[in-house]
Design an enzyme around this catalytic site. Sequence first.
Site, PDB file in Angstrom:
ATOM      1  N   ASP A 133       0.821  -1.217   0.000  1.00 47.76           N
ATOM      2  CA  ASP A 133       0.000   0.000   0.000  1.00 47.76           C
ATOM      3  C   ASP A 133       0.853   1.265   0.000  1.00 47.76           C
ATOM      4  O   ASP A 133       2.044   1.235   0.320  1.00 47.76           O
ATOM      5  CB  ASP A 133      -0.872   0.040   1.262  1.00 47.76           C
ATOM      6  CG  ASP A 133      -1.978  -1.005   1.229  1.00 47.76           C
ATOM      7  OD1 ASP A 133      -1.934  -1.887   0.339  1.00 47.76           O
ATOM      8  OD2 ASP A 133      -2.866  -0.945   2.108  1.00 47.76           O
TER       9      ASP A 133
ATOM     10  N   HIS B 221       3.796  -2.113   3.128  1.00 51.50           N
ATOM     11  CA  HIS B 221       3.855  -0.775   2.527  1.00 51.50           C
ATOM     12  C   HIS B 221       5.195  -0.620   1.837  1.00 51.50           C
ATOM     13  O   HIS B 221       6.233  -0.653   2.514  1.00 51.50           O
ATOM     14  CB  HIS B 221       3.657   0.299   3.605  1.00 51.50           C
ATOM     15  CG  HIS B 221       2.349   0.176   4.326  1.00 51.50           C
ATOM     16  ND1 HIS B 221       2.137  -0.738   5.324  1.00 51.50           N
ATOM     17  CD2 HIS B 221       1.169   0.843   4.162  1.00 51.50           C
ATOM     18  CE1 HIS B 221       0.882  -0.639   5.764  1.00 51.50           C
ATOM     19  NE2 HIS B 221       0.265   0.314   5.064  1.00 51.50           N
TER      20      HIS B 221
END
Length: 349
Positions: free
Chosen positions: A146, A293
């Site tokens: 993400d 991430h």
Amino acid sequence: MPLLEKSKIESIPLKSRPRKSRGWLITSLCLITALTVAVVTLSVNVVMRSKEYQQQFSLQAQTLSDLQQQLAALQTQQQTDAARLEEQDKTIAAQQATLAERDKQIRDLQTQIALLEGQEALNKMILAQLSGNVTADSKLVALTFDDGPGPYTAQLLDAMKQRGIPGTFFVLGQKVDQYPALIQRMAAEGHVVGNHSYGHQNLKKLSPEGIRSEMDACSARIEQLIGHQPLVMRCPGGNYNDAVKAYAAEAKMPIIQWDVDTRDWESRDVNAILTTTFEGRYRVQDGSIVLMHDIYGTTLEASIQMMDRLLLEGYTFVTVPQLLALRGGIRSGEVYTAAYKMPAEGTPQ
Ligand code: NI
């Protein structure tokens, strides 16, 4: 007449007296002889004793000389021995150094062999992954990244390409503007580009129009770069409500959550990320969706180690749409956290 007699007596020569003088002489002679004998005897004794002492002293001097020679010889021998021992010590030290060096070489070789054996096993799994022989019965895992793209995304894509691993990238519209080429590369290399909104706002706090605006702004950028609308979306922070679900249904996207939260943004620690993933309460399993991430260096390093470990554990990597399609189907507006295998009774988990 008497006078005459008297005179006769007086005229007796001295010869008539020597009896007394001769005795004295003899006695003297005897004494002298005895003395002489005594002196001679004493002298002989002294001479003999002296000779004895001389012999004794000579013997002692000889013994002393012998002992001194022995001592000197022993000292020389000791010096020689000391020098030899010193030489032996040096040799032993040199041999120990050689042994230590060999030990190190052996350990290095063992390490190299272990690494190569590990690499060989990994290579086999990478080949299996590349062969693309995936079924619903495969041990499946979907890695998701993400908030990117970011400065580490290119290296992550390199590592995934080397291993034939596809992933799902939930990108932010504002980052797409910064890294448009990476979005195109993701699509070209078999990854799925998902929508993570434009500016990472909490969608639960937005109006339906706000939700649409945030999400559409990202979808439009993705479409512009890869030629089609994103197939999946993930809400910033995982925050969704009915309005978000309604938008997702309308935009023809499922809402993708996760079952394995690596907490990579929080720990920023490679070991902690791996421990959470493999040993945490919600650890990775067949059908897992793993949240990471790709905007941290620690996540890059951890994700590479994670991929190799998952490969060795027999996982096949799939994108989120592939995972859902293989395990029961995919419907817009629905929320998915994982896609575990169906139990025998046929009830989805
Ligand atoms: Ni996010």
